[in-house]
Structures are given as structure tokens and as C-alpha cells.
Design a protein around this motif. Structure first.
Motif, PDB file in Angstrom:
ATOM      1  N   SER A 119      15.214  -5.109  -2.351  1.00 40.56           N
ATOM      2  CA  SER A 119      14.747  -6.245  -1.553  1.00 40.56           C
ATOM      3  C   SER A 119      13.358  -6.632  -2.042  1.00 40.56           C
ATOM      4  CB  SER A 119      14.631  -5.846  -0.082  1.00 40.56           C
ATOM      5  OG  SER A 119      15.906  -5.575   0.414  1.00 40.56           O
ATOM      6  N   VAL A 120      13.072  -7.920  -2.034  1.00 43.58           N
ATOM      7  CA  VAL A 120      11.721  -8.375  -2.382  1.00 43.58           C
ATOM      8  C   VAL A 120      11.197  -9.279  -1.275  1.00 43.58           C
ATOM      9  CG1 VAL A 120      12.083  -8.212  -4.883  1.00 43.58           C
ATOM     10  CG2 VAL A 120      12.559 -10.375  -3.706  1.00 43.58           C
ATOM     11  N   PHE A 121       9.894  -9.375  -1.177  1.00 40.43           N
ATOM     12  CA  PHE A 121       9.238 -10.206  -0.166  1.00 40.43           C
ATOM     13  C   PHE A 121       9.517 -11.680  -0.470  1.00 40.43           C
ATOM     14  CE2 PHE A 121       5.023 -12.150   1.179  1.00 40.43           C
ATOM     15  CZ  PHE A 121       5.338 -12.143   2.528  1.00 40.43           C
ATOM     16  N   GLY A 171      -3.427 -15.806   0.924  1.00 35.07           N
ATOM     17  CA  GLY A 171      -2.140 -16.362   1.336  1.00 35.07           C
ATOM     18  C   GLY A 171      -1.396 -15.366   2.198  1.00 35.07           C
ATOM     19  N   LEU A 172      -0.173 -15.067   1.829  1.00 36.30           N
ATOM     20  CA  LEU A 172       0.658 -14.188   2.655  1.00 36.30           C
ATOM     21  C   LEU A 172       0.535 -12.729   2.241  1.00 36.30           C
ATOM     22  CD1 LEU A 172       3.725 -16.545   2.874  1.00 36.30           C
ATOM     23  CD2 LEU A 172       2.292 -15.820   4.772  1.00 36.30           C
ATOM     24  N   TYR A 173      -0.480 -12.421   1.444  1.00 35.50           N
ATOM     25  CA  TYR A 173      -0.672 -11.038   0.993  1.00 35.50           C
ATOM     26  C   TYR A 173      -2.004 -10.523   1.511  1.00 35.50           C
ATOM     27  CZ  TYR A 173       3.076 -12.406  -2.111  1.00 35.50           C
ATOM     28  OH  TYR A 173       4.267 -12.860  -2.586  1.00 35.50           O
ATOM     29  N   GLY A 206      -2.678  -6.706  -1.890  1.00 35.71           N
ATOM     30  CA  GLY A 206      -1.503  -7.336  -2.510  1.00 35.71           C
ATOM     31  C   GLY A 206      -0.204  -7.073  -1.768  1.00 35.71           C
ATOM     32  N   GLN A 207      -0.292  -6.371  -0.623  1.00 39.92           N
ATOM     33  CA  GLN A 207       0.942  -6.113   0.143  1.00 39.92           C
ATOM     34  C   GLN A 207       1.288  -7.346   0.980  1.00 39.92           C
ATOM     35  OE1 GLN A 207       2.698  -3.286  -0.305  1.00 39.92           O
ATOM     36  NE2 GLN A 207       1.125  -3.022  -1.873  1.00 39.92           N
ATOM     37  N   PRO A 208       2.575  -7.615   1.195  1.00 43.54           N
ATOM     38  CA  PRO A 208       2.943  -8.764   2.021  1.00 43.54           C
ATOM     39  C   PRO A 208       2.480  -8.579   3.474  1.00 43.54           C
ATOM     40  CG  PRO A 208       4.901  -7.545   1.288  1.00 43.54           C
ATOM     41  CD  PRO A 208       3.728  -6.931   0.611  1.00 43.54           C
TER      42      PRO A 208
END
Ligand code: NAD
Length: 509
Positions: free
Chosen positions: A105-107, A491-493, A497-499
Motif C-alpha cells: 500500500s502507498v500513501f 503539504g500532507l507530509y 516525510g511521513q504522511p
């Protein structure tokens, strides 16, 4: 054992060059074997790899004798550099294939109402074309990764080592490999070209730059993807703080093992002026003790054939013409009926000579005195190849500078060639040394079709950007972007660098 790979049929193959018709029927059979094999769970594919490893161990003597007979290499080399590495590669993929190939799975980024994943699926039929210098490991490696990824295989071994190729297929059949899963087609270049043009789903090629370019040209007609593992001209750098005993031993082994016929062989040495004399004395003393022959206990075997000896001779003659001198060796010898050349140390060399710029693939060891590590690095990178490099130094800053600065796919620090023996390390080159990777997770992914899947999570009737587009959309997106990506925001990280969100929920930092 199935009827297509029984020993008699395989032994007959050794004498024949497979033509286009033979390749076409092998492909048909491979396609039907693939249809069944791709549904076999990865755990069962791994069991086959372990069974092949057992067969290799049961038939180790037959394998090493076949390799030695076909190549002229000494038995110890056939065991240490071929059987050991083959067992390691089979074990690595048997143990790691499941983990490497599982769906990830990816973000989904801004699209937090979607699910996204990457799947690794088999490609189909893989054509493996292999060279003579390590006829077991350079064939069984790509065959094992292709099988672990769920593909069937057609192997075209070198015309100089057909029996080793056929023996590999026998071991796989004895291990329970189904009919047609791994077929061997023997023959010269045209057989390889027929395989490339046959419509296989990928070609894993190991060999010379010249043949690699021909393979790529032929593959272009069908847009067949290629993995190219090509030649090298590997530099070996000796810094002023190096452990000179270890460096000298490594240099002699790196240059003369397999009679210098290794893609990762030490082909040119740069020793800084402060340690050049001592290093050279040590190399010469070690070289003088080498025993060349094909008896148990010999260190250096034979040159494969007269054509290869001709290339080695031409590099030697060119170097001598341009002012180099032989510090040791340089004479032709007969090794069990094969015309060969002694392990040879060359001095007063420079980059005007082919021996410093073209792949020699023989037991010539040119050593050049350099001013400092910077000059060594500049000369190391003065090459169209980029397969492997060795650095001997103690200072971590020097090591880091050289590792980072060298243009090559692999680097060995205070060691030589050893990266190939670590199956978790991806192996491959840059520039004329080719592209793509064997070994490691990347080696398995090379044999896979990567499929990206995006899935809607909530089943809403429509998406905001679908037509008819709402009048408020542009303004809302512009405002949202300015807020989300305002200066200082990732942004969304988060800052590491984690979502910030996983499956729609905010992640606590
Ligand atoms: P080669 O290129 O002559 O032959 C390699 C294979 O390609 C053989 O099976 C040959 O029959 C086949 N072949 C030749 N022409 C072909 C064509 N037009 N289409 C398809 N197949 C063709 O190489 P070689 O002499 O067997 O091996 C030595 C070379 O291999 C050296 O340059 C060495 O550096 C390189 N090599 C590279 C690696 C690596 O991993 N990078 C490893 C070992 C050897």
C-alpha cells in the motif's frame, strides 16, 4: 523427470545450434508452462529453489568438473566463486521472494479518499543469455529470480559452456521443475539473437558490450525490455593510509582469479606515490608465488580460447609499444592444452594505452603511480565503463569521498569483487557496463511486471472534478493549494516525510 528434459535429449542439445523454428517451439512450450507456474504460490516457488540448491549440492562434483572442463578454471574457483554464490542466491530468493513481492500500500497523497497499492506480477517468458566466464552462477542467478517471480525461462548459455547450461536444466528438472518451465537452447550468437527476436517478455543478458548493443537493437523491434550486465574496467585505488598487505593480496586475487576473466576483475590500479614502491614489492612477491595450471591447489587457470588470448596479447603489445614495461610474467604458457599467458604485472602505464581503458579480460595487472587520491579518482572515472571499483584506505573521510565520487554500480571498500557474493546487494553497472540490476530486491522486481492500482474507498456518486465541473471548483482548489503548500509547510507530509494521514485518519506525530 519429464520427457523434454531427460538427460539424453539435453545431452544431444549440446551439439546443436537452435534455429528460429526451435526457438519458436520452445517459446510455445514456455508459454504453456508459464500459464500454470504464475498461479503457483510464492512459497511453493521458493520450495523449488531450495530443491534446486539440494540438487546442486548432490551433484556438486559433476557441476564443478563440467565447469572446469569447459572453461579451464581451477576447481577451487568453480566451487568458491560459482557453487557458493549460486547457493547463496537460491537461498536468498527462496527466503525473501514472498516479502519482496508482496503487494504494497502507498500513501495516496491529496487523494485521501482513495486506496493505492503496487502489485508485482510475473512478466511471462524470460530469455536468459549467459556468458562463459562464470557459466553456473551467471545463468542460475537470473533463472532463479525469473522463477521466483513466477515466470518461465528459456536459457541460452554461452557456446563455450553448453554442458554447464544443460546441467543446470537437469538439476531443475530433478528438483521437480515442471515440463517446459526451464528450457535450454544451445548455440552461438544467432541462437541468442533468435531468442531476443522471438517475442519473449524480457531478455536478461550478460556478456560483452558489443553483443549487449546487438541484443538491445534486436529487442527494439518488439520493444522487448532488456536487462544488460556488460563488461567492466574496474579501478583499484590504494591510498596512502591503506593496509598494504591486505591491499596487495586483494589486488593479486582481484586481478588473477579466473585468469583475469571476470567482469569485476581488477583491471587497473592507481597507487599514490607515498606507498607505490612498497605496494608494488608486495604485489610482485605474491605474483611470483602463484601456481598456474589445472591441478588441485593451483591458483590460476587458463585463458578460455585463442580469440581471448589474442585480445590480451594486443593490449600487452600496445602497452609495450607506448612505453610500458613488464615487471613480472608476460610469457605464453600452455595450461592443460589451452594456450594461455602468465599472470603479468605491467608498470609505466598511462591512459593512452588500451590496457588502461579497454576491457582486457585476462591476467594483465597494470599499476600506475599517482600523485594523490584526487588524481586516482579522476583517472578511475576516466572510463566509459562503470561496473565495480575497489578502494583501500583507512580514513573515513577519504573513503566517503571516493565512494561518493566514483562512477560505478558497485564499490568495495578494503575489499575486492565481494559485493557480488552478497545476494541482498543489487548488482549492475552504469555507462557501457549496462543497466538494470540482478540480485537484491531490485533483481526480483526486474523480473516482475509492476502494476499500480488506485481504488475508490467511499463509492460516492461522483468526484468534484468530473464533468459537469462545478463553478466553485477552480476557486476552491486555488485556495486549498495556497493553504496546504504555504511557505514552510510540507503539504500532507510531516517534517520527517511521513504522511499526515493514513486511510483517512490523522497520524499522531
Ligand atoms: P559475449 O558477448 O561474446 O557472449 C555472451 C552471450 O551472448 C553468449 O551466450 C553468446 O552466444 C551470446 N550472443 C553473442 N552475440 C549475440 C547476439 N547478437 N544476440 C544475442 N546473443 C548473443 O560475451 P562472453 O565472451 O561470453 O563473456 C565475456 C563478457 O561478458 C565480458 O565482456 C564480461 O565483462 C562480460 N560479463 C559481464 C558480467 C556482468 O555481470 N556485468 C558478468 C560476466 C561477464
Amino acid at each position: 523427470m519429464n520427457k523434454l528434459v531427460n538427460d539424453t535429449v539435453l545431452d544431444r542439445l549440446v551439439k546443436e545450434d537452435a534455429d528460429e523454428a526451435v526457438v519458436a517451439s520452445a517459446l510455445e512450450l514456455a508459454r504453456s508452462a508459464f500459464t500454470a507456474w504464475k498461479t503457483v504460490p510464492i512459497s511453493e516457488r521458493s520450495q523449488l529453489l531450495r530443491a534446486v540448491r539440494s540438487q546442486l549440492l548432490n551433484h556438486m562434483d559433476e557441476m564443478v568438473e563440467t565447469i572446469a572442463e569447459e572453461t579451464g578454471k581451477v576447481i577451487t574457483e568453480a566451487i568458491v566463486s560459482e557453487v557458493v554464490v549460486a547457493c547463496e542466491v537460491l537461498s536468498y530468493y527462496a527466503s525473501h521472494a514472498q516479502d519482496i513481492l508482496h503487494t504494497r500500500s502507498v500513501f495516496p497523497g491529496l487523494l485521501i479518499h482513495k486506496r493505492a497499492c503496487i502489485r508485482y506480477e510475473p512478466l511471462g517468458v524470460i530469455g536468459v543469455i549467459s556468458p562463459w566466464n562464470y557459466p553456473l552462477v551467471l545463468a542460475i542467478g537470473p533463472v532463479a529470480t525469473a522463477l521466483a517471480a513466477g515466470n518461465s525461462v528459456i536459457l541460452k548459455p554461452s557456446e563455450y559452456t553448453p554442458k554447464t547450461g544443460v546441467l543446470i536444466a537437469k538439476l531443475i528438472a530433478r528438483a521437480g521443475g515442471p515440463e517446459g518451465l526451464v528450457q535450454v537452447l544451445t548455440g552461438h550468437g544467432p541462437t541468442g539473437e533468435a531468442l531476443v527476436r522471438s517475442g519473449v517478455d524480457k531478455i536478461a543478458f550478460t556478456g560483452s558490450v558489443r553483443s549487449g548493443k546487438a541484443v538491445m537493437r534486436a529487442a527494439a523491434d518488439h520493444l522487448t525490455p532488456v536487462l544488460l550486465e556488460l563488461g567492466g574496467k574496474d579501478p583499484f585505488i590504494v591510498c596512502k593510509d591503506a593496509d598494504l598487505d591486505r591491499a596487495a593480496r586483494a589486488c593479486v586475487w582481484g586481478s588473477f582469479t579466473n585468469c583475469g576473466q571476470t567482469c569485476m576483475a581488477t583491471e587497473r590500479v592507481y597507487a599514490v606515490k607515498e606507498v607505490y614502491d612498497i605496494f608494488l614489492d608486495k604485489v610482485l612477491a605474491l605474483t611470483a608465488r602463484l601456481r598456474q595450471g589445472n591441478e588441485p591447489g593451483d591458483d590460476v587457470g587458463a585463458v578460455i580460447h585463442e580469440g581471448q588470448l589474442g585480445i590480451i596479447d594486443s593490449h600487452l603489445a600496445d602497452a609495450l609499444d607506448k612505453g610500458a614495461r613488464v615487471a613480472y610474467g608476460g610469457k605464453h604458457v600452455d595450461v592443460a592444452g589451452r594456450p594461455s599467458i602468465q599472470p603479468t604485472v605491467l608498470l609505466d602505464v598511462d591512459h593512452s594505452m588500451a590496457v588502461m581503458t579497454e576491457e582486457t579480460f585476462g591476467p594483465l595487472l597494470p599499476i600506475m603511480k599517482v600523485e594523490d587520491e584526487d588524481e586516482a579518482l579522476r583517472l578511475a572515472n576516466d572510463s566509459r565503463y562503470g561496473l565495480n571499483a575497489s578502494i583501500f584506505a583507512k580514513d573515513p573521510r577519504t573513503i566517503e569521498k571516493l565512494v561518493a565520487g566514483i562512477r560505478s554500480g558497485n564499490v568495495c571498500v578494503n575489499d575486492v569483487m565481494i559485493s557480488y557474493g552478497i545476494p541482498a546487494l543489487p548488482f549492475g553497472g552504469i555507462g557501457d557496463s549496462g543497466f538494470g540490476r540482478s540480485h537484491g530486491p531490485e533483481g526480483l522486481k526486474e523480473m516482475s511486471h509492476l502494476k499500480s492500482v488506485a481504488e475508490d474507498r467511499f463509492g460516492l456518486g461522483r468526484e468534484p472534478s468530473w464533468m459537469p465541473v462545478p463553478s466553485w471548483l477552480s476557486r476552491a482548489v486555488k485556495t486549498g493549494l495556497r493553504l496546504l503548500y504555504r511557505p514552510g509547510r510540507a503539504g500532507l507530509y510531516n517534517s520527517t516525510g511521513q504522511p499526515l494521514y493514513v486511510n483517512g485518519s490523522r497520524v499522531e506525530s
